[in-house]
Design an enzyme around this catalytic site. Structure first.
Site, PDB file in Angstrom:
ATOM      1  N   THR A 100       0.803  -1.223   0.000  1.00  0.00           N
ATOM      2  CA  THR A 100       0.000   0.000   0.000  1.00  0.00           C
ATOM      3  C   THR A 100       0.835   1.272   0.000  1.00  0.00           C
ATOM      4  O   THR A 100       0.304   2.346  -0.276  1.00  0.00           O
ATOM      5  CB  THR A 100      -0.936   0.032   1.217  1.00  0.00           C
ATOM      6  OG1 THR A 100      -0.163  -0.100   2.413  1.00  0.00           O
ATOM      7  CG2 THR A 100      -1.954  -1.099   1.135  1.00  0.00           C
ATOM      8  N   LEU A 107       9.135  -1.274  -0.150  1.00  0.00           N
ATOM      9  CA  LEU A 107       7.880  -1.373   0.585  1.00  0.00           C
ATOM     10  C   LEU A 107       8.052  -0.841   2.001  1.00  0.00           C
ATOM     11  O   LEU A 107       8.936  -1.270   2.735  1.00  0.00           O
ATOM     12  CB  LEU A 107       7.437  -2.838   0.635  1.00  0.00           C
ATOM     13  CG  LEU A 107       6.160  -3.156   1.418  1.00  0.00           C
ATOM     14  CD1 LEU A 107       4.950  -2.517   0.757  1.00  0.00           C
ATOM     15  CD2 LEU A 107       5.969  -4.665   1.526  1.00  0.00           C
ATOM     16  N   VAL A 108       7.196   0.114   2.402  1.00  0.00           N
ATOM     17  CA  VAL A 108       7.242   0.632   3.768  1.00  0.00           C
ATOM     18  C   VAL A 108       5.942   0.382   4.524  1.00  0.00           C
ATOM     19  O   VAL A 108       5.900   0.517   5.746  1.00  0.00           O
ATOM     20  CB  VAL A 108       7.580   2.143   3.807  1.00  0.00           C
ATOM     21  CG1 VAL A 108       8.966   2.395   3.257  1.00  0.00           C
ATOM     22  CG2 VAL A 108       6.533   2.965   3.062  1.00  0.00           C
ATOM     23  N   SER A 109       4.876   0.006   3.814  1.00  0.00           N
ATOM     24  CA  SER A 109       3.620  -0.304   4.510  1.00  0.00           C
ATOM     25  C   SER A 109       2.776  -1.206   3.619  1.00  0.00           C
ATOM     26  O   SER A 109       2.835  -1.125   2.390  1.00  0.00           O
ATOM     27  CB  SER A 109       2.843   0.976   4.840  1.00  0.00           C
ATOM     28  OG  SER A 109       1.715   0.694   5.640  1.00  0.00           O
ATOM     29  N   SER A 110       1.996  -2.072   4.267  1.00  0.00           N
ATOM     30  CA  SER A 110       1.177  -3.007   3.508  1.00  0.00           C
ATOM     31  C   SER A 110      -0.096  -3.320   4.276  1.00  0.00           C
ATOM     32  O   SER A 110      -0.214  -3.032   5.469  1.00  0.00           O
ATOM     33  CB  SER A 110       1.947  -4.302   3.225  1.00  0.00           C
ATOM     34  OG  SER A 110       2.239  -4.971   4.440  1.00  0.00           O
TER      35      SER A 110
END
Length: 346
Positions: A100, A107-110
């Site tokens: 996300t 990637l830092v947030s999912s």
């Protein structure tokens, strides 16, 4: 990143009325996911089944990214192309994690895999009236499920990134939830909102921050990703917590922040003397990461074979004011390893 994804979540017709067809498709997809999770045994607890039925995932994932490297593609719920919108909806209600938020291609947030979220929430063993701290706000989806189960006044969620917390707060408000959303270093906890009965962590750790047990009531439960598993710790007091790993695997974005410990040395690089097929074995990989920097990979392999290829639930962790240890079968037994120690010379 991802501009345009925080507006209204239901496309509207040119006359301003909601698109009923789109709404019906989303509701059907949401109901289908709840049925699938229930059939798979991930929602055995009726209270959590009701929470998943009440909280639609698409509200929290208005867009997500697919692909890797230069091939990232954003799928968006308000894309003018109906086929792209359909791809977005199928992706949102598939039982997979979704990227996300990216930064410089990383990637830092999912949004976590829903079945894993359900297993973790059930394993948290919450009771009515429990005060819960979530480390890693993400999209806000997990916090919304907690709000439905416990009430928003008992839910606090923390994330380091103000863009993430702002987005999570907005998503939660769309469903009428207003828990305490804090921008800060999750490794420091949130002392102003404690003491906590439960701490739920949605980012991978190399160590358990000492601030967490110190902000818990005696008997509190901390559930956190460690190595490639989930450790469930029972807090005795501010200086002691201990528990076993759950059987399930878990892979999350690493904890970030000034007080987060670095990744243990020895988790990357050549694994001399270890057959490739075993390096790829999930159970062995768990032990390899858990003992990184303490056991040579060949030592870890010999131990693993000698002890009958032990599953995750045979391992545990002890946290004290003096240090932290992982162990096999017995915290006082022969197989005990310090967590987070540097690689020994030679």
């Amino acid at each position: 990143m991802g501009t345009g994804g925080t507006g209204a979540h239901t496309p509207r017709t040119s006359r301003g009325a909601p698109d009923e067809g789109t709404r019906d498709l989303r509701e059907a997809a949401h109901a289908g996911q709840v049925r699938e999770l229930t059939a798979a045994g991930a929602l055995a607890d009726p209270a959590w089944r009701a929470a998943f039925a009440a909280v639609p995932r698409h509200v929290f994932v208005p867009y997500f990214w697919t692909g890797r490297g230069a091939g990232h593609e954003r799928l968006w719920g308000e894309d003018p192309d109906p086929e792209q919108r359909a791809r977005w909806l199928r992706g949102v209600y598939t039982d997979v994690p979704l990227a996300t938020r990216l930064r410089d291609g990383e990637l830092v947030s999912s949004s976590s895999q829903p079945s894993l979220m359900a297993k973790m929430l059930e394993a948290l063993e919450v009771r009515d009236g429990d005060n819960v701290l979530e480390i890693g706000a993400g999209t806000g989806y997990n916090a919304a499920l907690l709000c439905h189960r416990l009430g928003e006044e008992l839910v606090t969620t923390v994330d380091l990134d103000d863009e993430i917390t702002e987005s999570a707060r907005a998503h939660l408000a769309l469903l009428g939830h207003h828990p305490t959303v804090v921008t800060g270093d999750g490794a420091r906890g949130c002392p102003s909102r404690g003491p906590f009965d439960r701490i739920l962590v949605t980012c991978t750790l190399p160590l358990i921050p000492h601030a967490w047990p110190a902000q818990c009531r005696p008997g509190a439960r901390i559930l956190a990703p460690l190595s490639t598993g989930l450790i469930a710790l029972t807090v005795r007091d501010a200086d002691f917590a201990e528990g076993h790993f759950l059987h399930t695997s878990a892979y999350f974005v690493p904890l970030r922040g000034a007080t987060a410990s670095p990744t243990p040395a020895g988790t990357t690089g050549p694994l001399h003397g270890v057959p490739y097929e075993l390096v790829q074995n999930e159970r062995f990989q768990f032990l390899l990461i858990l003992t990184a920097g303490v056991l040579h990979p060949r030592e870890a392999l010999d131990l693993w074979r000698r002890e009958g290829r032990p599953a995750r639930e045979r391992f545990g962790v002890t946290v004290t004011a003096q240090g932290q240890w992982s162990w096999l079968d017995d915290p006082q037994g022969p197989y005990v390893w310090p967590l987070g120690d540097p690689v020994r010379p030679g």
